[in-house]
Design an enzyme around this catalytic site. Structure first.
Site, mmCIF file in Angstrom:
data_model
loop_
_atom_site.group_PDB
_atom_site.id
_atom_site.type_symbol
_atom_site.label_atom_id
_atom_site.label_comp_id
_atom_site.label_asym_id
_atom_site.label_seq_id
_atom_site.Cartn_x
_atom_site.Cartn_y
_atom_site.Cartn_z
ATOM 1 N N THR A 50 35.330 30.429 44.436
ATOM 2 C CA THR A 50 35.120 31.642 45.216
ATOM 3 C C THR A 50 36.415 32.435 45.253
ATOM 4 O O THR A 50 37.502 31.859 45.378
ATOM 5 C CB THR A 50 34.610 31.344 46.641
ATOM 6 O OG1 THR A 50 34.465 32.570 47.362
ATOM 7 C CG2 THR A 50 35.517 30.413 47.402
ATOM 8 N N GLU A 51 36.310 33.752 45.104
ATOM 9 C CA GLU A 51 37.494 34.567 44.858
ATOM 10 C C GLU A 51 38.439 34.669 46.040
ATOM 11 O O GLU A 51 39.574 35.139 45.890
ATOM 12 C CB GLU A 51 37.078 35.960 44.389
ATOM 13 C CG GLU A 51 36.330 36.761 45.424
ATOM 14 C CD GLU A 51 35.416 37.802 44.795
ATOM 15 O OE1 GLU A 51 35.590 38.978 45.119
ATOM 16 O OE2 GLU A 51 34.550 37.438 43.973
#
Length: 213
Positions: A50-51
């Site tokens: 997840t960024e």
């Protein structure tokens, strides 16, 4: 012949999960794509990124699992799997831009027959732009899957000959997964892989983009 449909969001998420190869490093975009996490085989060795800076993300958290400090990029509470790691936002984007992700699943407003992606802005004066990390993912991931409705609320198709909304990336989408069917896109045009609740003949009447099946 088409399979029963159209698919619900959860059924579509499960269909996409089956297409992700075992052992892949995967980013799931904000919104509907996050639902894919709930349908991944825990024995498949798929690692979710997840960024906002996490590797080894698990499914959505519920009840007593919820930790307000542990969320995905869409601020949805998530679980962590054994071996999960946390890191700086800049390192997370370097992972995306450096070609280290095998697959990303993004939402979209439009996808063109050659795989152009428009998913950050409709161009409407009152619309709120939402760039996020989509541009980085579109060019950085080895494969880009799109999860979207095939038709907008007004009935207009979202798989189009040419995007009319501002582009996120060009010729980057390899597969478009929708409630009415799954399509491969690319330089050779559109190929219908599966349909749900609609026949190829009905699709030809409603889509302006040419396709083969």
């Amino acid at each position: 012949m088409s399979a029963p449909g159209p698919l619900t969001t959860d059924a579509l998420a499960a269909r996409i999960a089956r297409d992700i190869p075992d052992g892949s490093y995967v980013n799931l975009g904000i919104g509907q794509p996050t639902r894919v996490a709930d349908h991944l085989d825990p024995d498949a060795g798929i690692v979710l990124h997840t960024e906002n800076g996490m590797l080894g993300m698990g499914p959505a958290a519920v009840g007593g699992e919820i930790d307000p400090d542990l969320t995905n990029a869409g601020k949805v509470p998530v679980t962590e799997l054994p071996g999960a790691a946390y890191f700086h936002h800049a390192d997370s984007f370097a992972t995306m831009r450096g070609g280290h992700l095998d697959v990303c699943v993004l939402g979209a407003f439009q996808v063109s027959g050659r795989g152009d992606l428009a998913n950050w802005h409709t161009g409407a004066p009152d619309a709120v732009p939402a760039v996020g990390g989509a541009m980085d993912l579109a060019i950085g991931a080895r494969r880009v899957y799109v999860m979207m409705r095939l038709f907008a609320r007004d009935g207009s198709p979202e798989l189009v000959p040419r995007c009319t909304y501002p582009l996120t990336g060009t010729a980057c989408v390899s597969r478009v997964c929708t409630d009415h069917g799954v399509f491969a896109t690319g330089p050779g045009g559109v190929r219908v892989l599966e349909t749900y609740g609609i026949t190829p003949e009905e699709l030809r009447e409603r889509l302006a983009v040419p396709f083969r099946h």
